[in-house]
Design an enzyme around this catalytic site. Structure first.
Site, short mmCIF file in Angstrom:
data_model
loop_
_atom_site.label_atom_id
_atom_site.label_comp_id
_atom_site.label_asym_id
_atom_site.label_seq_id
_atom_site.Cartn_x
_atom_site.Cartn_y
_atom_site.Cartn_z
N PRO A 189 0.87 -1.42 0.01
CA PRO A 189 0.04 0.05 0.08
C PRO A 189 0.79 1.21 -0.04
CG PRO A 189 -0.84 -1.69 1.68
CD PRO A 189 0.49 -2.17 1.08
N GLU A 205 16.57 -14.44 1.74
CA GLU A 205 16.82 -14.30 0.34
C GLU A 205 18.22 -13.98 -0.07
OE1 GLU A 205 14.24 -10.89 -0.97
OE2 GLU A 205 14.92 -10.90 -3.06
N ASP A 235 8.41 -13.67 -9.43
CA ASP A 235 9.01 -12.55 -8.59
C ASP A 235 8.47 -11.11 -9.14
OD1 ASP A 235 9.89 -11.40 -6.29
OD2 ASP A 235 11.93 -11.65 -6.46
P1 IMP Z 1 4.84 -3.27 -5.19
O1 IMP Z 1 4.56 -3.90 -3.62
O2 IMP Z 1 3.74 -3.69 -6.13
O3 IMP Z 1 5.04 -1.67 -5.20
O4 IMP Z 1 6.18 -4.06 -5.97
C1 IMP Z 1 7.40 -3.53 -5.71
C2 IMP Z 1 7.82 -3.81 -4.46
O5 IMP Z 1 7.93 -5.37 -4.08
C3 IMP Z 1 9.36 -3.36 -4.18
O6 IMP Z 1 9.43 -2.11 -3.98
C4 IMP Z 1 9.89 -4.23 -3.09
O7 IMP Z 1 9.45 -3.87 -1.80
C5 IMP Z 1 9.25 -5.50 -3.40
N1 IMP Z 1 9.98 -6.78 -3.87
C6 IMP Z 1 9.98 -6.92 -5.17
N2 IMP Z 1 11.07 -7.99 -5.70
C7 IMP Z 1 11.37 -8.09 -4.39
C8 IMP Z 1 12.63 -8.93 -4.10
O8 IMP Z 1 13.13 -9.88 -4.75
N3 IMP Z 1 12.78 -9.17 -2.71
C9 IMP Z 1 12.21 -8.12 -1.89
N4 IMP Z 1 11.28 -7.53 -2.13
C10 IMP Z 1 10.94 -7.29 -3.32
ZN ZN Z 2 9.63 -11.35 -4.12
#
Ligand code: IMP
Ligand code: ZN
Length: 354
Positions: A112, A211, A293
């Protein structure tokens, strides 16, 4: 005798026809190039002088550090700065997974996010996503997890829990739980009471755990909550930087692991695919689900992840089929729903193998 090229084409066709589930897809990380271009045009209509590095910074090279990936998320967040953009992104991401990857069930996750400059609040952002989910006419079931970013405060995380709880009731289960993600080097133990409370209230938990390397204490604490699924889990297995206790905590209760091959190799947490712990987990019959991912950020697709797994781990068509069908056991839905979804997959089996 069939050539290698013929074999690869046959495998690709099989995988394209394979019905699938996607359980680890961050909404803004899944935005395609076409959608980015569309959003840029919209933004320029609103603000002709707007200049974005998105155009050239979107992930042309395949090799990135984790820091590079997080820089790209900031660019994407700058572009998705209002409810209309959130709705376009949701609609496009769902359509692409349904049409291009033959995904029949997806759990999207998103953090969010408020944007004071446009008046977007965390809640109006999530509501825009939910509204686009409801309007989708694709042959796919979509659920939503709200993400807690590791960089955020405990108060913010508590707000996310409250929002998820409220919206789960209000939407009759479109919102199903929480994700924990964000910079994997930032400590997350402070969120454990919130995660436990979420479980108590019936929300499901999909947590990014191990991770990156050297997070043994944190991994043990997060696994003890316990989560309903593990994101990545790259450094849990004793042969991959983990230890016997982490193995026991993961494999004892058979907590499913969301495997993101391209993401791990591109961001450098795994050097080469052949070294990925996916093979170790498979060997002991641990539930694993292939996931993308961030298909936009890592220039991949769920088809490509299956093709990669088939190639690197020598999976037969039957093994690929089983991998996809068994993923249904790990979705955050009722027993009845799972049975129905399995029946839907099974009705497509003959066509798949033909
Ligand atoms: P959103 O939550 O839809 O804005 O997607 C992007 C967000 O997902 C990023 O800002 C990260 O916080 C999280 N995110 C995406 N890929 C990864 C990952 O491989 N590791 C950790 N967090 C991730
Ligand atoms: Zn992820």
């Amino acid at each position: 005798m069939a050539s290698l090229h013929d074999e690869e084409s046959r495998q690709r066709r099989f995988i394209e026809k394979l019905p699938k589930v996607e359980l680890h897809a961050h909404l803004n990380g899944s935005i395609s190039q076409q959608t980015i271009q569309r959003l840029i045009v919209l933004r320029r209509q609103r603000d002709p002088s707007w200049n974005s590095s998105c155009e050239n910074a979107t992930l042309e090279s395949r090799s990135k550090t984790l820091a590079d990936c997080f820089a790209v998320f900031s660019l994407l967040h700058d572009l998705v700065d209002n409810e209309e953009a959130a709705s376009i992104v949701t609609n496009d991401v769902i359509r692409e997974f349904a049409q291009d990857d033959n995904v029949k069930y997806i759990e999207l996750r998103t953090t969010p996010r408020a944007m004071p400059a446009t008046g977007m609040t965390k809640e109006s952002y999530v509501r825009a996503v939910l509204s686009a989910m409801r309007k989708s006419e694709e042959d796919i079931t979509v659920r939503l997890l709200l993400a807690i970013d590791r960089r955020t405060s405990i108060e913010d995380a508590a707000d996310t829990l409250e929002m998820a709880d409220r919206l789960r009731k209000e939407t009759n289960g479109l919102v199903i739980g929480l994700d924990l993600s964000g910079d994997p080097t930032k400590p997350a133990e402070k969120f454990i009471p919130i995660l436990k409370e979420a479980k108590k209230r019936g929300l499901k938990l999909a947590l990014h755990i191990a991770e990156v390397n050297n997070m043994t204490d944190e991994s043990r604490a997060l696994l003890s909550v316990p989560p309903d699924r593990i994101g990545h889990g790259v450094f849990l297995h004793p042969d991959h930087g983990g230890n016997a206790q982490l193995l026991r905590l993961t494999h004892g209760p058979k907590i499913p692991i969301e495997i993101c091959l391209t993401s791990n190799v591109t961001s450098g947490t795994v050097k080469v695919i052949q070294d990925h712990c996916f093979s170790q987990w498979r060997l002991i019959g641990h539930p694993c689900i292939l996931c993308t991912d961030d298909k936009g950020v890592f220039s991949t697709s769920l088809n490509e992840e299956y093709i990669l797994a088939a190639k690197e781990f020598h999976l037969s068509f039957e093994e690929l089929w089983d991998l996809s069908l068994q993923s249904i056991d790990s979705i955050f839905e009722s027993k009845e729903f799972k049975t129905e979804l399995k029946a839907k997959f099974l009705s497509a089996k003959e066509r798949c193998f033909s």
